[in-house]
Design an enzyme around this catalytic site. Sequence first.
Site, PDB file in Angstrom:
ATOM      1  N   GLY A  41     -54.872  19.937  27.833  1.00 23.88           N
ATOM      2  CA  GLY A  41     -54.251  21.288  26.910  1.00 23.88           C
ATOM      3  C   GLY A  41     -54.052  22.200  28.082  1.00 23.88           C
ATOM      4  O   GLY A  41     -54.595  23.619  27.623  1.00 23.88           O
TER       5      GLY A  41
ATOM      6  N   TYR B  43     -66.137  21.530  13.292  1.00 27.30           N
ATOM      7  CA  TYR B  43     -65.839  21.929  14.910  1.00 27.30           C
ATOM      8  C   TYR B  43     -66.970  22.086  15.739  1.00 27.30           C
ATOM      9  O   TYR B  43     -67.292  21.437  17.016  1.00 27.30           O
ATOM     10  CB  TYR B  43     -64.868  23.290  14.972  1.00 27.30           C
ATOM     11  CG  TYR B  43     -64.779  23.783  16.098  1.00 27.30           C
ATOM     12  CD1 TYR B  43     -63.911  23.391  17.021  1.00 27.30           C
ATOM     13  CD2 TYR B  43     -65.382  24.866  16.691  1.00 27.30           C
ATOM     14  CE1 TYR B  43     -63.621  23.865  18.213  1.00 27.30           C
ATOM     15  CE2 TYR B  43     -65.163  25.613  17.763  1.00 27.30           C
ATOM     16  CZ  TYR B  43     -64.461  25.030  18.677  1.00 27.30           C
ATOM     17  OH  TYR B  43     -63.864  25.370  19.847  1.00 27.30           O
TER      18      TYR B  43
ATOM     19  N   GLY C 218     -53.051  28.989  25.575  1.00 27.13           N
ATOM     20  CA  GLY C 218     -54.437  29.602  25.716  1.00 27.13           C
ATOM     21  C   GLY C 218     -55.287  29.608  26.908  1.00 27.13           C
ATOM     22  O   GLY C 218     -54.577  29.755  28.237  1.00 27.13           O
ATOM     23  N   ILE C 219     -56.533  28.961  26.897  1.00 26.15           N
ATOM     24  CA  ILE C 219     -57.307  29.236  27.907  1.00 26.15           C
ATOM     25  C   ILE C 219     -56.777  27.935  29.209  1.00 26.15           C
ATOM     26  O   ILE C 219     -57.001  28.442  30.360  1.00 26.15           O
ATOM     27  CB  ILE C 219     -58.863  28.811  27.440  1.00 26.15           C
ATOM     28  CG1 ILE C 219     -59.410  30.194  26.594  1.00 26.15           C
ATOM     29  CG2 ILE C 219     -59.683  28.753  28.510  1.00 26.15           C
ATOM     30  CD1 ILE C 219     -60.387  29.728  25.718  1.00 26.15           C
ATOM     31  N   GLY C 220     -56.529  26.862  28.734  1.00 24.21           N
ATOM     32  CA  GLY C 220     -56.097  26.033  29.749  1.00 24.21           C
ATOM     33  C   GLY C 220     -54.944  26.277  30.465  1.00 24.21           C
ATOM     34  O   GLY C 220     -54.848  26.323  31.966  1.00 24.21           O
TER      35      GLY C 220
HETATM   36  N1  LIG Z   1     -60.022  30.430  22.017  1.00 26.45           N
HETATM   37  C1  LIG Z   1     -61.541  30.372  21.691  1.00 26.45           C
HETATM   38  O1  LIG Z   1     -61.822  31.557  21.343  1.00 26.45           O
HETATM   39  C2  LIG Z   1     -62.397  29.457  22.131  1.00 26.45           C
HETATM   40  C3  LIG Z   1     -63.969  29.977  21.763  1.00 26.45           C
HETATM   41  C4  LIG Z   1     -64.728  28.934  22.292  1.00 26.45           C
HETATM   42  C5  LIG Z   1     -64.333  27.461  22.890  1.00 26.45           C
HETATM   43  N2  LIG Z   1     -62.926  27.451  23.039  1.00 26.45           N
HETATM   44  C6  LIG Z   1     -62.446  25.977  23.407  1.00 26.45           C
HETATM   45  O2  LIG Z   1     -61.644  26.336  24.629  1.00 26.45           O
HETATM   46  C7  LIG Z   1     -60.693  25.114  24.666  1.00 26.45           C
HETATM   47  C8  LIG Z   1     -59.343  25.781  24.866  1.00 26.45           C
HETATM   48  O3  LIG Z   1     -58.947  26.473  23.612  1.00 26.45           O
HETATM   49  P1  LIG Z   1     -57.941  27.296  23.375  1.00 26.45           P
HETATM   50  O4  LIG Z   1     -58.415  28.293  22.353  1.00 26.45           O
HETATM   51  O5  LIG Z   1     -57.190  27.767  24.613  1.00 26.45           O
HETATM   52  O6  LIG Z   1     -56.836  26.250  22.318  1.00 26.45           O
HETATM   53  P2  LIG Z   1     -55.396  26.491  22.438  1.00 26.45           P
HETATM   54  O7  LIG Z   1     -54.572  27.720  22.430  1.00 26.45           O
HETATM   55  O8  LIG Z   1     -55.075  26.017  20.816  1.00 26.45           O
HETATM   56  O9  LIG Z   1     -54.884  25.400  23.341  1.00 26.45           O
HETATM   57  C9  LIG Z   1     -55.197  23.935  22.978  1.00 26.45           C
HETATM   58  C10 LIG Z   1     -54.482  23.268  24.111  1.00 26.45           C
HETATM   59  O10 LIG Z   1     -54.942  21.994  23.836  1.00 26.45           O
HETATM   60  C11 LIG Z   1     -53.913  21.214  23.481  1.00 26.45           C
HETATM   61  N3  LIG Z   1     -54.024  20.000  22.265  1.00 26.45           N
HETATM   62  C12 LIG Z   1     -54.387  20.581  21.087  1.00 26.45           C
HETATM   63  N4  LIG Z   1     -54.568  19.304  20.582  1.00 26.45           N
HETATM   64  C13 LIG Z   1     -54.374  18.289  21.126  1.00 26.45           C
HETATM   65  C14 LIG Z   1     -53.946  16.955  21.294  1.00 26.45           C
HETATM   66  N5  LIG Z   1     -54.331  16.157  19.957  1.00 26.45           N
HETATM   67  N6  LIG Z   1     -53.604  16.138  22.407  1.00 26.45           N
HETATM   68  C15 LIG Z   1     -53.145  16.776  23.440  1.00 26.45           C
HETATM   69  N7  LIG Z   1     -53.406  18.267  23.572  1.00 26.45           N
HETATM   70  C16 LIG Z   1     -53.858  18.778  22.519  1.00 26.45           C
HETATM   71  C17 LIG Z   1     -52.886  22.066  23.144  1.00 26.45           C
HETATM   72  O11 LIG Z   1     -51.670  21.254  23.642  1.00 26.45           O
HETATM   73  P3  LIG Z   1     -50.154  21.301  22.854  1.00 26.45           P
HETATM   74  O12 LIG Z   1     -49.258  22.271  23.474  1.00 26.45           O
HETATM   75  O13 LIG Z   1     -49.832  19.816  22.799  1.00 26.45           O
HETATM   76  O14 LIG Z   1     -50.348  21.874  21.449  1.00 26.45           O
HETATM   77  C18 LIG Z   1     -52.911  23.375  23.998  1.00 26.45           C
HETATM   78  O15 LIG Z   1     -52.479  22.949  25.295  1.00 26.45           O
HETATM   79  C19 LIG Z   1     -61.048  24.297  23.591  1.00 26.45           C
HETATM   80  O16 LIG Z   1     -61.946  23.103  23.945  1.00 26.45           O
HETATM   81  C20 LIG Z   1     -61.697  25.173  22.444  1.00 26.45           C
HETATM   82  O17 LIG Z   1     -62.606  24.477  21.848  1.00 26.45           O
HETATM   83  C21 LIG Z   1     -62.010  28.302  22.636  1.00 26.45           C
END
Ligand SMILES: NC(=O)c1ccc[n+]([C@@H]2O[C@H](COP(=O)([O-])OP(=O)(O)OC[C@H]3O[C@@H](n4cnc5c(N)ncnc54)[C@H](OP(=O)(O)O)[C@@H]3O)[C@@H](O)[C@H]2O)c1
Length: 289
Positions: free
Chosen positions: A10, A163, A14-16
């Site tokens: 990912g 979740y 976002g964070i990744g």
């Molecule tokens: N944002 C927050 O406030 C927050 C808070 C606590 C924890 N987190 C954790 O931090 C991590 C990153 O979250 P984020 O907020 O940065 O999320 P995000 O912006 O939605 O990014 C998610 C990433 O995961 C990929 N992804 C999602 N579903 C997928 C799938 N089925 N197969 C392959 N890739 C997939 C997406 O790739 P695509 O380009 O393919 O969509 C995207 O690169 C997660 O584990 C989340 O639970 C986030």
Amino acid sequence: MKNKIVLITGGTGGIGKQTALTLAKMGARIIITGRAKTSGDETVAEIKQASGNPNVDLLLGDLSAQAEIHSLANQFKIKNQRLDVLINNAGLASSKRELTADGIESNFAVNVIAPFLLTRLLMDSLKASPSARVINLMGGDVPAKLDMGNLQGQRSFDGLNSYSQSKLAMMLMTYEFARRVQGANVTVNVCYPGQASTNMTRSVTPEMFPRFMRFIFPLFKLMTRPDGGKSAEKASRSSVYLASSKDVEGLNGKYFDAKSKMVDFPAIVMDVTTRQKIWEVAEQVSRLS
Ligand SMILES: NC(=O)c1ccc[n+]([C@@H]2O[C@H](COP(=O)([O-])OP(=O)(O)OC[C@H]3O[C@@H](n4cnc5c(N)ncnc54)[C@H](OP(=O)(O)O)[C@@H]3O)[C@@H](O)[C@H]2O)c1
């Protein structure tokens, strides 16, 4: 981080993506995963340009599908002799109960089974590194208990709870992983990134909140309004710290908060029976048992 090989699931947003950018600036060889070639290629080009590091690549795969996780691991192994850092960053917060191609509830599939299976499939590559690190990302509220009879929302489902439960299951799985690799040259830790405005948080709907909490939704929306990646950069710091800092060399089976501070696990993580059960479920669901 020069010459370190880092795989970030990912990493396309976002964070990744912010984690990938910072580690690329530190000189690591970065491989991000994503589902879509166009946005993935664009992200790779953006990271290369912003970091000045040409060693950034994309691997394509949907982590909700086990066949694609196997394919991702194989693609990685064809091109790389070892893996120094695996960041299981990709996560899902689905508001609806949906089943994946393998018939698994999607939050459980992406948040628990994907990191479990990918780490298992890449264990040889990790062991080939002189010192490898696996980092798993936790969610916000940590529930006190894990509802073992409802891991995939088969009895009742609400988005936020599903979740949170999946992230708690992942935390137990992480601790068990750490226990099992103890003594090898691999460490497995978990961190909470803190809240950030990303696709995930922006796609949260009021229905995902329990009824009695829906009144805070406008505040949540305000806190997660687009900010050009600023909060995601901040939220990437714990992952970057665990991936790169000498301070955590050799530390295994630990939990770090959004300020990269080591904190205690919730009591349930110390429950051997529950951990063992989660491990068995993960093995069974990912067909490794
Ligand atoms: N944002 C927050 O406030 C927050 C808070 C606590 C924890 N987190 C954790 O931090 C991590 C990153 O979250 P984020 O907020 O940065 O999320 P995000 O912006 O939605 O990014 C998610 C990433 O995961 C990929 N992804 C999602 N579903 C997928 C799938 N089925 N197969 C392959 N890739 C997939 C997406 O790739 P695509 O380009 O393919 O969509 C995207 O690169 C997660 O584990 C989340 O639970 C986030």
